[in-house]
Scaffold this motif. Structure first.
Motif, PDB file in Angstrom:
ATOM      1  N   THR A 495      27.984 -31.302 -43.228  1.00 23.63           N
ATOM      2  CA  THR A 495      28.052 -31.516 -41.783  1.00 23.63           C
ATOM      3  C   THR A 495      26.681 -31.418 -41.141  1.00 23.63           C
ATOM      4  OG1 THR A 495      30.326 -30.657 -41.708  1.00 23.63           O
ATOM      5  CG2 THR A 495      29.088 -30.684 -39.633  1.00 23.63           C
ATOM      6  N   LEU A 496      25.919 -30.382 -41.502  1.00 23.29           N
ATOM      7  CA  LEU A 496      24.574 -30.226 -40.960  1.00 23.29           C
ATOM      8  C   LEU A 496      23.687 -31.398 -41.357  1.00 23.29           C
ATOM      9  CD1 LEU A 496      23.914 -26.410 -41.523  1.00 23.29           C
ATOM     10  CD2 LEU A 496      24.246 -27.583 -39.339  1.00 23.29           C
ATOM     11  N   PHE A 497      23.798 -31.798 -42.629  1.00 25.58           N
ATOM     12  CA  PHE A 497      22.992 -32.917 -43.108  1.00 25.58           C
ATOM     13  C   PHE A 497      23.250 -34.170 -42.295  1.00 25.58           C
ATOM     14  CE2 PHE A 497      23.265 -36.672 -46.067  1.00 25.58           C
ATOM     15  CZ  PHE A 497      21.921 -36.997 -46.010  1.00 25.58           C
ATOM     16  N   ASP A 621      28.544 -36.808 -51.664  1.00 21.55           N
ATOM     17  CA  ASP A 621      28.391 -37.160 -50.254  1.00 21.55           C
ATOM     18  C   ASP A 621      29.723 -37.677 -49.725  1.00 21.55           C
ATOM     19  OD1 ASP A 621      27.742 -38.173 -47.762  1.00 21.55           O
ATOM     20  OD2 ASP A 621      25.866 -39.073 -48.414  1.00 21.55           O
ATOM     21  N   GLN A 622      30.312 -36.947 -48.803  1.00 23.00           N
ATOM     22  CA  GLN A 622      31.607 -37.326 -48.230  1.00 23.00           C
ATOM     23  C   GLN A 622      31.590 -38.737 -47.658  1.00 23.00           C
ATOM     24  OE1 GLN A 622      34.588 -36.277 -48.119  1.00 23.00           O
ATOM     25  NE2 GLN A 622      35.494 -37.370 -46.393  1.00 23.00           N
ATOM     26  N   ALA A 623      30.447 -39.154 -47.105  1.00 25.57           N
ATOM     27  CA  ALA A 623      30.361 -40.481 -46.508  1.00 25.57           C
ATOM     28  C   ALA A 623      30.628 -41.577 -47.529  1.00 25.57           C
ATOM     29  CB  ALA A 623      28.976 -40.679 -45.890  1.00 25.57           C
ATOM     30  N   VAL A 624      30.265 -41.335 -48.792  1.00 21.49           N
ATOM     31  CA  VAL A 624      30.514 -42.306 -49.858  1.00 21.49           C
ATOM     32  C   VAL A 624      31.864 -42.054 -50.511  1.00 21.49           C
ATOM     33  CG1 VAL A 624      29.674 -43.208 -52.058  1.00 21.49           C
ATOM     34  CG2 VAL A 624      28.045 -42.564 -50.273  1.00 21.49           C
ATOM     35  N   VAL A 625      32.116 -40.795 -50.830  1.00 25.26           N
ATOM     36  CA  VAL A 625      33.375 -40.454 -51.504  1.00 25.26           C
ATOM     37  C   VAL A 625      34.581 -40.868 -50.670  1.00 25.26           C
ATOM     38  CG1 VAL A 625      34.801 -38.507 -52.299  1.00 25.26           C
ATOM     39  CG2 VAL A 625      32.336 -38.572 -52.814  1.00 25.26           C
ATOM     40  N   ASN A 716      32.391 -40.178 -38.555  1.00 20.52           N
ATOM     41  CA  ASN A 716      33.738 -40.139 -39.110  1.00 20.52           C
ATOM     42  C   ASN A 716      33.837 -39.179 -40.290  1.00 20.52           C
ATOM     43  OD1 ASN A 716      35.879 -41.404 -41.182  1.00 20.52           O
ATOM     44  ND2 ASN A 716      36.520 -41.852 -39.072  1.00 20.52           N
ATOM     45  N   SER A 717      32.814 -39.173 -41.132  1.00 22.98           N
ATOM     46  CA  SER A 717      32.854 -38.329 -42.326  1.00 22.98           C
ATOM     47  C   SER A 717      32.776 -36.851 -41.972  1.00 22.98           C
ATOM     48  CB  SER A 717      31.703 -38.696 -43.269  1.00 22.98           C
ATOM     49  OG  SER A 717      31.815 -40.029 -43.690  1.00 22.98           O
ATOM     50  N   THR A 747      34.835 -36.272 -33.526  1.00 25.76           N
ATOM     51  CA  THR A 747      33.983 -37.458 -33.680  1.00 25.76           C
ATOM     52  C   THR A 747      33.121 -37.655 -32.442  1.00 25.76           C
ATOM     53  OG1 THR A 747      35.642 -38.518 -35.094  1.00 25.76           O
ATOM     54  CG2 THR A 747      33.982 -39.947 -34.094  1.00 25.76           C
ATOM     55  N   LEU A 748      33.736 -37.494 -31.280  1.00 28.58           N
ATOM     56  CA  LEU A 748      33.012 -37.631 -30.019  1.00 28.58           C
ATOM     57  C   LEU A 748      31.918 -36.574 -29.904  1.00 28.58           C
ATOM     58  CD1 LEU A 748      32.647 -38.725 -27.114  1.00 28.58           C
ATOM     59  CD2 LEU A 748      34.454 -37.144 -26.404  1.00 28.58           C
ATOM     60  N   LEU A 749      32.265 -35.316 -30.170  1.00 30.90           N
ATOM     61  CA  LEU A 749      31.307 -34.223 -30.022  1.00 30.90           C
ATOM     62  C   LEU A 749      30.147 -34.353 -31.003  1.00 30.90           C
ATOM     63  CD1 LEU A 749      33.745 -31.196 -29.506  1.00 30.90           C
ATOM     64  CD2 LEU A 749      32.418 -32.419 -27.770  1.00 30.90           C
TER      65      LEU A 749
END
Length: 876
Positions: A495-497, A621-625, A716-717, A747-749
């Motif tokens: 999340t921080l990344f 990486d959640q964005a890829v997974v 989103n991720s 997502t908004l925040l």
């Protein structure tokens, strides 16, 4: 919807208004604007050879020499007065603030944080080796003199430059003469490391390798980045060659990292005793200098001497080209140009033999006029509206969290593949990779060639794990393999990344786009953030994936069009491109050294770093997974991974080729360069000024596309991990609809937070977007990759060891970043290695887990973890 319409109307109005304003302001094409708004030096005759520099807010002019009037009837007089100039409430004022230890002139001077360093010099009888610092007191304006280590030999008529930062950089002195006659000129160079000032034994002038060219005095010595590293440039000068005086036009570059010299393109004419300065990230400006054409006619011409040639020059260190920087109102030699009051200042100096001037010129470097235009703005706005329309469409189809996070596992495999590609690519690739190969070569391309290799691991190791446990979050695997604490550590790190990744992508892209559009970097950040928040919050992962697919087409198509146009503008076309690139060694893909810190990045660093980065990205990486889980079956997910790896190779050749073509293009057309831009803005410069109307808007849309792909994916991720890893286990929301609402709010925040941080990150001093982004990846993703490798590749590792490895790995990465000069490409490999080794060793202190406990969680216990693939067989 009304808010969206209002925002788009405001954006269009901003674009058009700014565009019109910029066109109105740019009424001329001259590179430099010369102003005499600064009052002249108090000495009415003026001075040649003064020490000039800046300390704090004060411009210091000290010493110098002149001829009392009538100049041809009097001998030269040396001076010791110190004058400082300050600007307060918009008004300039000179003040005499003390005297030098003796009348002195023709030394070298460098501005540092501690004061103006004055080096050597002479008077009417002697040449000196003394070095001292002039410090202007902020309150009283008085100047304090501090002794510094003396030169090993006397020196006058040399020139110095500072490399590194103003506090603890290194001062280099090149050329000059040790006596009163030109035949004492030297080709020696000395350096003084300011960081050693507290170590008396080490704080001395050190001998550097001699300049390979002829001896010289009255040369220019300037510092600038060459695309790889900061370098020193020694330009022109004159020397005694037997009975003749030789006026030099040669240029030599010195690289301190390798202590090596190499010749560069010669200056079009001799500029001895000239003024020069490094400007921007890759330009040297030579603002004056004598060409020697009337050197032997001074006594004959006397007051009829026309003065020195009134023309400035610009040298570009990356393309190794010289161009005229326009006519100058006056050519003041034997003085020093400095940067002060947001401009270049040239105080006093000699304008013809024996004649000085007290005039002080303020020179500003003009940016190129904006040429984006109405049509391009309309194309860009149309694209942004299209992306939002996709978000509205999928908002209607999103009924639950599975739809929002995984698209109901019904996304087409080829769309998922395009989305993985767009996610990994990002706008930093679109601008950063071409600028990298433009400034350097193809060495970094080898890292991308590791993607197909890592795709094997992704398809046959990572994919079965995640599909086998039906993961929504990649970090569910870490809990099953280790414990909940490890899962939360991984999710929080991710999340921080991605919050920082969003900020970095938007800020750096905003700076690149500032050259191509009327938008400021901050405005670009706000547009990217707002539009991404809008369609990502509404449509979830399906909106992200389908916009990624559209953006992939725009991104690759726009780059291909740009490449074709570049070839058409290169001297000799395609063959000219090949000949120039081979001659400039632009296709080099290997550096066979062992240095992990070298700017000439070693092949082993690229291979190890490329594998490590891609292992972390494609496994942890959640964005890829997350994309692995959006297709109906594992086989279709595997196809998306293979498609991505194929697109990545195509993109590698396209974008590295684009950068090489940019180098050839601007070598053919150096007058089209803008000294004000950063290296990372070179592609945007080409888009704004050379692309046909409409196409420029399309390619800028491509850059926006790449940025928004990365930003929307991160939004989103991270919402997915926060809901799945933190909220659901605590049963915070009682219904799936509640979690869907929470996901949209998060997502908004996250989008708002990333955008706000992005505004803070706008920094025009960054030398390479690509390098900085690699460091961000390594700092966070190395440890996450290490946890996955530790869990999948060993049976002995346990939760205690994993947490210990993660903590020690994170601490190590911080120290590597702060305390070492290791190339950022290795950061991920370091993180994986430390996490793995520490995690494994600590795990040995606890009992081993049984094979039953590890079933389906390591490469050794994968049996029975296969996902049913009936749907894919029936669809084949």
């Amino acid at each position: 919807m009304r808010g969206l319409v209002y925002f788009c109307a405001m954006l269009l109005g901003c674009l058009l208004a700014t565009d019109t304003c910029l066109h109105a302001q740019e009424t001329e094409n001259s590179l430099l604007t010369w102003s005499d708004e600064i009052p002249p030096l108090p000495d009415s005759i003026g001075l040649a050879g003064p020490f000039v520099g800046v300390h704090g807010d004060a411009l210091i002019v000290a010493g110098g020499a002149n001829f009392p009037r009538p100049v041809w009837d009097n001998e030269k007089v040396w001076h010791d007065e110190i004058h400082i100039l300050r600007k307060k409430d918009g008004e300039y004022s000179w003040k005499q603030s003390g005297r030098l230890p003796r009348p002195l002139a023709y030394g070298a001077a460098v501005s540092t944080k501690a004061g103006v360093l004055c080096i050597g010099g002479n008077d009417n009888s002697s040449t000196f080796s003394e070095v001292f610092l002039l410090q202007a007191d902020e309150e009283t304006g008085e100047v304090n003199i501090v002794d510094y280590p003396a030169l090993p030999d006397p020196c006058a008529f040399g020139a110095a430059a500072l490399m590194g930062n103003a506090e603890d950089g290194v001062v280099f002195l090149a050329g000059g003469q040790s006596g009163s006659s030109l035949d004492t000129a030297t080709n020696q160079m000395w350096s003084l490391d300011l960081s050693k000032r507290d170590d008396t034994a080490a704080f001395v002038w050190k001998k550097e390798p001699d300049l390979p060219g002829p001896t010289r005095a009255l040369n220019l010595t300037l510092a600038q980045h060459d695309g790889y590293e900061d370098s020193l440039y020694v330009i022109s000068g004159r020397r005694q060659n037997g009975e003749e005086v030789e006026f030099l036009t040669d240029v030599w570059q010195y690289k301190p990292s390798s202590k090596s010299w190499r010749p560069r393109a010669e200056v079009p004419r001799c500029v001895m005793a000239g003024t020069g300065i490094g400007w921007g990230q890759s330009h040297l400006l030579v603002l004056g200098g004598a060409d020697g054409s009337l050197f032997f006619k001074s006594d004959e011409l006397r007051d009829n001497h026309p003065g020195f040639p009134k023309e400035a020059w610009a040298y570009h260190t990356i393309t190794d080209t010289w161009v005229s920087a326009g006519k100058t109102p006056q050519n003041q030699v034997t003085t020093i140009a400095v940067q002060w009051d947001n401009a270049i200042v040239i105080p006093s100096g000699e304008i013809r033999p024996r004649v000085r001037t007290p005039n002080v010129w303020k020179v500003t470097v003009n940016p190129k006029a904006d040429q984006f235009g109405v049509v391009n703005n309309v194309v860009l706005i149309g694209y942004l509206l299209g992306m939002v329309a996709i978000g509205f469409y999928f908002a209607r189809r999103t009924k639950n969290t599975d739809d929002f996070f995984r698209g109901g596992k019904n996304v087409a495999w080829w769309a998922a593949g395009c989305s993985i590609f767009a996610t990994m690519l990002s706008s930093l690739t679109y601008t950063g990779v071409p600028s990298k190969s433009y400034a350097q070569d193809w060495v970094y391309a080898v890292g991308n060639f590791m993607i197909p290799l890592v795709a094997v691991i992704a398809v046959y190791v990572a994919l079965p794990f995640y599909r086998g446990i039906d993961a929504t979050s990649a970090y569910e695997y870490l809990e099953k393999r280790f414990n909940r604490g490890t899962r939360l550590f991984g999710s929080a790190s991710f999340t921080l990344f991605h919050i920082f990744r969003m900020a970095v992508v938007m800020s750096l892209t905003g700076m690149a786009l500032a050259v191509a559009t009327p938008l400021t970097p901050a405005q670009s950040v706000l547009v990217m953030g707002f539009m991404s928040i809008l369609y990502c919050t509404m449509g979830g992962i399906e909106a992200v994936i389908w916009t990624d697919t559209v953006q992939t087409v725009i991104l690759l198509g726009g780059a291909l069009i740009a490449l074709i146009l570049l070839f058409s503008g290169i001297d000799g076309g395609w063959q000219g491109f090949l000949d120039h690139s081979q001659a400039s060694d632009k296709f080099k893909i290997t550096n066979l050294n062992l240095d992990a810190t070298s700017a000439q990045i070693a092949l082993w660093v690229i291979v190890v770093g490329g594998i490590a980065q891609n292992v972390s990205s494609y496994t942890a990486d959640q964005a890829v997974v997350q994309r692995y889980m959006t297709t109906e079956t594992r086989r279709l997910a595997a196809r998306s991974i293979w498609l991505n790896s194929g697109l990545a190779i195509v993109a590698t050749f396209l974008f590295f080729g684009l950068g090489t073509a940019l180098h050839a293009y601007y070598h053919s057309n150096p007058e089209k360069l803008d000294p004000n831009i950063t290296t990372d803005q070179i592609f945007a410069l080409f888009i704004a000024h050379e692309m046909p109307i409409g196409f420029a808007g399309l390619i800028v849309a491509g850059i926006f596309a790449a940025a928004q792909s990365t930003v929307s994916t991160s939004m989103n991720s991270t919402a997915t991990t926060l809901v799945t890893d933190f909220m659901k286990p605590l049963n915070i929301c009682r219904t799936d609809r509640g979690y869907l609402r929470a996901a949209r709010i998060l997502t908004l925040l996250i989008g708002v937070l990333g955008t706000l941080i992005g505004l803070l990150f706008v920094n025009p001093d960054i030398k390479s977007l690509f390098d900085e982004f690699l460091k961000i990846i390594g700092l966070f993703m190395g440890v996450l990759g290490g946890l996955f490798v530790l869990g999948a590749m060993t049976k002995r590792a346990n939760g205690t060891g994993a947490l210990a490895g993660a903590v020690v790995g994170a601490m190590t990465m911080y120290l590597v970043w702060k305390e070492t000069s290791i190339n950022g490409y290795l950061y991920t490999a370091v993180g994986i290695s430390v996490c793995f080794v520490v995690g494994y060793l600590v795990s040995l202190l606890r009992p081993a887990l049984s094979d039953d406990e590890l079933a389906g969680l390591t490469v050794y216990t994968m049996a029975g973890n296969a996902e049913p693939d009936v749907a894919s067989r029936s669809s084949a």
